[in-house]
Enzyme design. Sequence first.
Site, PDB file in Angstrom:
ATOM      1  N   LYS A  68      58.427  21.210  72.205  1.00 45.64           N
ATOM      2  CA  LYS A  68      56.885  21.116  71.473  1.00 45.64           C
ATOM      3  C   LYS A  68      56.543  19.549  72.570  1.00 45.64           C
ATOM      4  O   LYS A  68      55.308  19.585  73.132  1.00 45.64           O
ATOM      5  CB  LYS A  68      56.288  20.668  70.378  1.00 45.64           C
ATOM      6  CG  LYS A  68      56.709  22.321  69.704  1.00 45.64           C
ATOM      7  CD  LYS A  68      56.291  21.669  68.405  1.00 45.64           C
ATOM      8  CE  LYS A  68      56.516  22.638  67.248  1.00 45.64           C
ATOM      9  NZ  LYS A  68      55.900  22.827  66.102  1.00 45.64           N
ATOM     10  N   ASP A 105      49.080  24.015  66.155  1.00 46.50           N
ATOM     11  CA  ASP A 105      49.163  23.264  64.494  1.00 46.50           C
ATOM     12  C   ASP A 105      48.904  22.767  63.568  1.00 46.50           C
ATOM     13  O   ASP A 105      48.554  23.652  62.123  1.00 46.50           O
ATOM     14  CB  ASP A 105      51.128  22.483  64.479  1.00 46.50           C
ATOM     15  CG  ASP A 105      52.022  23.559  64.894  1.00 46.50           C
ATOM     16  OD1 ASP A 105      52.101  24.440  64.713  1.00 46.50           O
ATOM     17  OD2 ASP A 105      52.393  22.683  65.974  1.00 46.50           O
TER      18      ASP A 105
END
Length: 273
Positions: A68, A105
């Site tokens: 990420k 997220d």
Amino acid sequence: MSSPDRYAVIGHPVAHSRSPRIHALFAAQTGQSLVYERIDATPAEFAAVTRAFFAGGGRGLNVTLPHKEAASALCAHLTARARRARAVNTLKAEGGGALLGDNTDGAGLVRDLEANLGVPLAGRRLLLLGAGGAVRGVLDPLLQRGPAEIVIANRTPARALGLAAEFAGTVPIRGCGLDAPGTGFDLIINGTSASLAGELPGLPPGVVQPGTVCYDMAYGREDTVFVRWACAQGAARAAMGLGMLVEQAAESFLLWRGVRPETAPVLAALQRE
Ligand code: ATR
């Protein structure tokens, strides 16, 4: 007929990712023509494999552990929330071979809490456990819901203090160790990687009170140790992050396709499977 647009989740390991199933259900529900695969790439391979995927006509990637942070470096543009999170979980092909990086997220967590679980955040006292990428990734969207206070408690207190200082603004936010976070929290969110190792972030007794909701960003087929612990401590409710996974996927799907799928039937299907 043109071939379906290509998407994938890239991670290491990625064999157990439920994202292909989720996006297949979204595509069927919304009538979108796409295929969605899994790509296993080590950190050394990540940049080259990602570039090759888009050079070959791929339209979008979900990025999962451990890539990420590395994904940000490949992007021509980052959304504000991805920049603040210093992490990207969604890549989208823009014109001319450029990539847009987003991070869905935090939005997924907020939506699971508020819309699916009916847990309001505005005016509430939140305790976040952990100070790594998982917590950093959701802090901005949580702060934007206007909680009364956020406390970040971490095994290594200095990391929690650093994160609290970085995100200081209108909402009171402080960092501390796991041993003395205080009491009176409406919501405790476990963002440590302890669950993945079957471990508990060691909190003192009394942090969970009768009205406290507990949420583990991790999830498993069985309840995580944190969820079992929360129930044993008398939490009002304890939930795992499967809903967050489905909601962050829906946000990615919206970015890619311009359509927001309905998440409730997909979450229900995953829970049955
Ligand atoms: P991620 O990107 O998944 O958040 P990370 O940056 O390695 O991964 O952070 C992992 C987090 O889980 C950290 O907050 C870590 O605490 P430390 O900063 O003290 O290392 C926390 N963590 C991992 N295992 C833990 C355990 N057994 N008990 C408590 N905290 C734990």
